[in-house]
Design an enzyme around this catalytic site. Structure first.
Site, PDB file in Angstrom:
ATOM      1  N   HIS A  75       0.846  -1.200   0.000  1.00  0.00           N
ATOM      2  CA  HIS A  75       0.000   0.000   0.000  1.00  0.00           C
ATOM      3  C   HIS A  75       0.876   1.242   0.000  1.00  0.00           C
ATOM      4  O   HIS A  75       1.733   1.402   0.863  1.00  0.00           O
ATOM      5  CB  HIS A  75      -0.876   0.044   1.258  1.00  0.00           C
ATOM      6  CG  HIS A  75      -1.985  -0.964   1.244  1.00  0.00           C
ATOM      7  ND1 HIS A  75      -3.004  -0.951   2.161  1.00  0.00           N
ATOM      8  CD2 HIS A  75      -2.239  -2.004   0.418  1.00  0.00           C
ATOM      9  CE1 HIS A  75      -3.842  -1.951   1.900  1.00  0.00           C
ATOM     10  NE2 HIS A  75      -3.384  -2.610   0.858  1.00  0.00           N
ATOM     11  N   TYR A 204      -8.709   5.222   8.109  1.00  0.00           N
ATOM     12  CA  TYR A 204      -8.784   5.584   9.529  1.00  0.00           C
ATOM     13  C   TYR A 204      -9.877   6.642   9.660  1.00  0.00           C
ATOM     14  O   TYR A 204      -9.793   7.688   9.012  1.00  0.00           O
ATOM     15  CB  TYR A 204      -7.463   6.193  10.013  1.00  0.00           C
ATOM     16  CG  TYR A 204      -6.333   5.197  10.209  1.00  0.00           C
ATOM     17  CD1 TYR A 204      -5.528   4.802   9.139  1.00  0.00           C
ATOM     18  CD2 TYR A 204      -6.051   4.691  11.465  1.00  0.00           C
ATOM     19  CE1 TYR A 204      -4.482   3.904   9.330  1.00  0.00           C
ATOM     20  CE2 TYR A 204      -5.005   3.799  11.666  1.00  0.00           C
ATOM     21  CZ  TYR A 204      -4.228   3.407  10.595  1.00  0.00           C
ATOM     22  OH  TYR A 204      -3.193   2.525  10.792  1.00  0.00           O
ATOM     23  N   PRO A 296      -2.418   0.345  19.057  1.00  0.00           N
ATOM     24  CA  PRO A 296      -2.325  -0.156  17.678  1.00  0.00           C
ATOM     25  C   PRO A 296      -2.562   0.897  16.588  1.00  0.00           C
ATOM     26  O   PRO A 296      -2.356   0.608  15.408  1.00  0.00           O
ATOM     27  CB  PRO A 296      -3.409  -1.234  17.626  1.00  0.00           C
ATOM     28  CG  PRO A 296      -4.374  -0.869  18.707  1.00  0.00           C
ATOM     29  CD  PRO A 296      -3.578  -0.201  19.777  1.00  0.00           C
ATOM     30  N   LYS A 300       2.626   0.036  14.955  1.00  0.00           N
ATOM     31  CA  LYS A 300       4.074  -0.009  15.166  1.00  0.00           C
ATOM     32  C   LYS A 300       4.577  -1.228  15.942  1.00  0.00           C
ATOM     33  O   LYS A 300       5.774  -1.511  15.946  1.00  0.00           O
ATOM     34  CB  LYS A 300       4.521   1.248  15.938  1.00  0.00           C
ATOM     35  CG  LYS A 300       4.418   2.528  15.153  1.00  0.00           C
ATOM     36  CD  LYS A 300       5.589   2.672  14.203  1.00  0.00           C
ATOM     37  CE  LYS A 300       5.296   3.556  13.033  1.00  0.00           C
ATOM     38  NZ  LYS A 300       5.274   2.935  11.747  1.00  0.00           N
ATOM     39  N   TYR A 388       4.724   6.767   9.562  1.00  0.00           N
ATOM     40  CA  TYR A 388       3.876   5.596   9.318  1.00  0.00           C
ATOM     41  C   TYR A 388       4.642   4.512   8.556  1.00  0.00           C
ATOM     42  O   TYR A 388       4.588   3.331   8.927  1.00  0.00           O
ATOM     43  CB  TYR A 388       2.608   6.005   8.564  1.00  0.00           C
ATOM     44  CG  TYR A 388       1.515   4.964   8.652  1.00  0.00           C
ATOM     45  CD1 TYR A 388       0.550   5.023   9.654  1.00  0.00           C
ATOM     46  CD2 TYR A 388       1.468   3.907   7.756  1.00  0.00           C
ATOM     47  CE1 TYR A 388      -0.438   4.054   9.756  1.00  0.00           C
ATOM     48  CE2 TYR A 388       0.490   2.928   7.848  1.00  0.00           C
ATOM     49  CZ  TYR A 388      -0.464   3.013   8.845  1.00  0.00           C
ATOM     50  OH  TYR A 388      -1.434   2.048   8.954  1.00  0.00           O
TER      51      TYR A 388
HETATM   52  C1  PHB Z   1      -4.641  -4.337  11.009  1.00  0.00           C
HETATM   53  O1  PHB Z   1      -4.829  -4.542   9.801  1.00  0.00           O
HETATM   54  O2  PHB Z   1      -4.787  -5.229  11.844  1.00  0.00           O
HETATM   55  C2  PHB Z   1      -4.263  -2.984  11.473  1.00  0.00           C
HETATM   56  C3  PHB Z   1      -4.044  -1.981  10.559  1.00  0.00           C
HETATM   57  C4  PHB Z   1      -3.684  -0.716  10.983  1.00  0.00           C
HETATM   58  C5  PHB Z   1      -3.554  -0.457  12.329  1.00  0.00           C
HETATM   59  C6  PHB Z   1      -3.749  -1.470  13.259  1.00  0.00           C
HETATM   60  C7  PHB Z   1      -4.116  -2.729  12.837  1.00  0.00           C
HETATM   61  O3  PHB Z   1      -3.222   0.790  12.745  1.00  0.00           O
END
Ligand code: PHB
Ligand code: APR
Length: 394
Positions: A75, A204, A296, A300, A388
């Site tokens: 991505h 997000y 999460p 990271k 990120y």
């Molecule tokens: C996930 O795909 O599990 C995932 C993706 C982004 C995050 C946390 C978990 O910030």
């Protein structure tokens, strides 16, 4: 009880312990990995799935990226959704071509276990009564029971890769350790859904109803999270309630929404920031979740663990090759620098995107203003992107 010897005793067969074992193997250094759970449990455990460029590069460098290259989903951007609109951040464009790859942590663990088996080096699942002792001597020991037999192994080094609840950090005298911690007044309810991802990239979302995240695992499996109470009863969330909340938080005014499908797995994850300083006591070195936990939101956790064990294996290899302890002595300070940078970023993402009890309409407007600024400023988007996708591992 007979005592055997190994250069490095590794406690924990999560991504940190398994990758450390593999890196040491590639340097010709033997190790014993001791894990208290079953192989099935370790592999099936659903965890995060975002690999930084540095983790992908590491999997490549150690020769374990064959499946990752085939099945991982690269991505180059992410979306931030607020006030009914999705805004794409071109992370690769802001970082000279770096990207993230979606590949479940349990897939990484599967690949690492298979590699360990190929080496024939020891890996003991379902060990009990695991303990570490004599840590301040040059011959620390690891004890455990496996298949009813008691084992004692004398080591040159012990790596505490046994996660937040493990035994290694707890074996350090409290006078030698400082813990920095923040618990968040919310958690994430995560689901795996049998539904094709409706977007090629993560979304997000900040909404008045709380945070939500759209992610994925494969071209047919969507991974979704929604902010909930820290003591949330999972049984209070029927599948219908989960979908209606996810759709309310993620849908956009132009009609985008996640695809709905059967829910295959659901669980609540608490959110915490934690750092133990230093990451070393004598001949015991902490790595991964044993040393630090991040919420999460910044994705990271796994990546910090991988950066730790790469540095640790280099330091141990240098010691055995030359007798030099310089890199071992730098292990903690270098790791803490990376850890605090990730803590700052994860905390910032978390506070920008979640609703907290006590927040009032001022706070919501302030969050909107922060997001509006973020998606309109090249400087701000560059800052988010470089954190990120992650800085190169040292
Ligand atoms: C996930 O795909 O599990 C995932 C993706 C982004 C995050 C946390 C978990 O910030
Ligand atoms: N003895 C042996 N093994 C233990 C013990 C013990 N006393 N206590 C815990 N373990 C094992 C756990 O069962 C687990 O398999 O140690 C392992 C630690 O693995 P993880 O928790 O996955 O931690 P780590 O390897 O540091 O991985 C990085 O960052 O954000 C997270 O989800 C991410 O789990 C990932 C982690």
């Amino acid at each position: 009880m007979p005592t055997t010897r190994t250069p490095v005793g590794i406690v924990g067969a999560g991504p940190a312990g398994l990758m450390l074992g593999h890196l040491l193997h590639l340097s010709g250094i033997d190790s014993v990995i001791v894990e208290n759970r079953s192989e099935e449990h370790v592999v099936e455990r659903v965890r995060a799935g975002v690999l930084e460029q540095g983790t992908v590069d590491l999997m490549h460098d150690v020769g374990l990226d064959e499946r990752l290259r085939r099945e991982g989903m690269r991505h180059e951007g992410i979306h931030l959704r607020f006030a009914g609109t999705r805004h794409r951040i071109d992370m690769s464009g802001f970082t000279g071509g770096r990207a993230i790859t979606i590949y479940g942590q349990n897939e990484v663990v599967k690949d690492l276990i298979a590699a360990r088996r190929t080496t024939g080096r020891p890996l003991y699942f379902e060990s009990s009564e695991v303990s570490v002792l004599d840590l301040e001597t040059s011959s620390p020991r690891m004890r455990f029971v496996h298949d009813g037999d008691e084992h004692e192994i004398a080591c040159s080094f012990i790596a505490g890769c046994d996660g937040f609840h493990g035994v290694c950090r707890q074996s350090i005298p409290t006078s030698h350790l400082t813990a920095y911690e923040r618990e968040y007044p919310f958690a994430w309810l995560g689901i795996l859904a049998d539904a094709a991802p409706a977007s090629d990239e993560l979304v997000y979302s900040m909404s008045e109803r709380g945070f939500a995240l759209f992610s994925m695992r494969t071209p047919t499996v969507t991974r979704l999270y929604l902010q909930c109470a820290p003591d949330e009863e999972i049984d209070a969330w029927s599948d219908d309630r989960i979908w209606s909340e996810l759709l309310a938080r993620l849908s956009t005014l132009d009609g985008w929404q996640p695809n709905v499908g059967p829910i295959m797995q659901k669980a609540v994850t608490p959110m915490r920031s934690f750092v133990a300083e230093p990451m070393r006591y004598g001949r015991l070195f902490l790595a991964g979740d044993a040393a630090h936990i991040v919420p999460p939101t910044g994705a990271k956790g796994l990546n910090l663990a991988m950066a730790d064990v790469k540095r640790l294996s280099n330091a141990i290899a240098a010691f055995f090759a030359t007798g030099s302890e310089v890199e071992l002595d730098r292990y903690s300070a270098c790791g803490l620098k990376r850890t605090w940078r990730a803590q700052r970023f994860s905390w910032w993402m978390t506070s920008m995107l979640h609703q907290q009890e006590g927040n009032n309409p001022f706070d919501y407007r302030r969050q909107l203003a922060e997001l509006e600024y973020l998606v309109s400023s090249t400087a701000a988007m560059t800052s988010l992107s470089e954190n990120y996708v992650g800085t190169p591992f040292d």
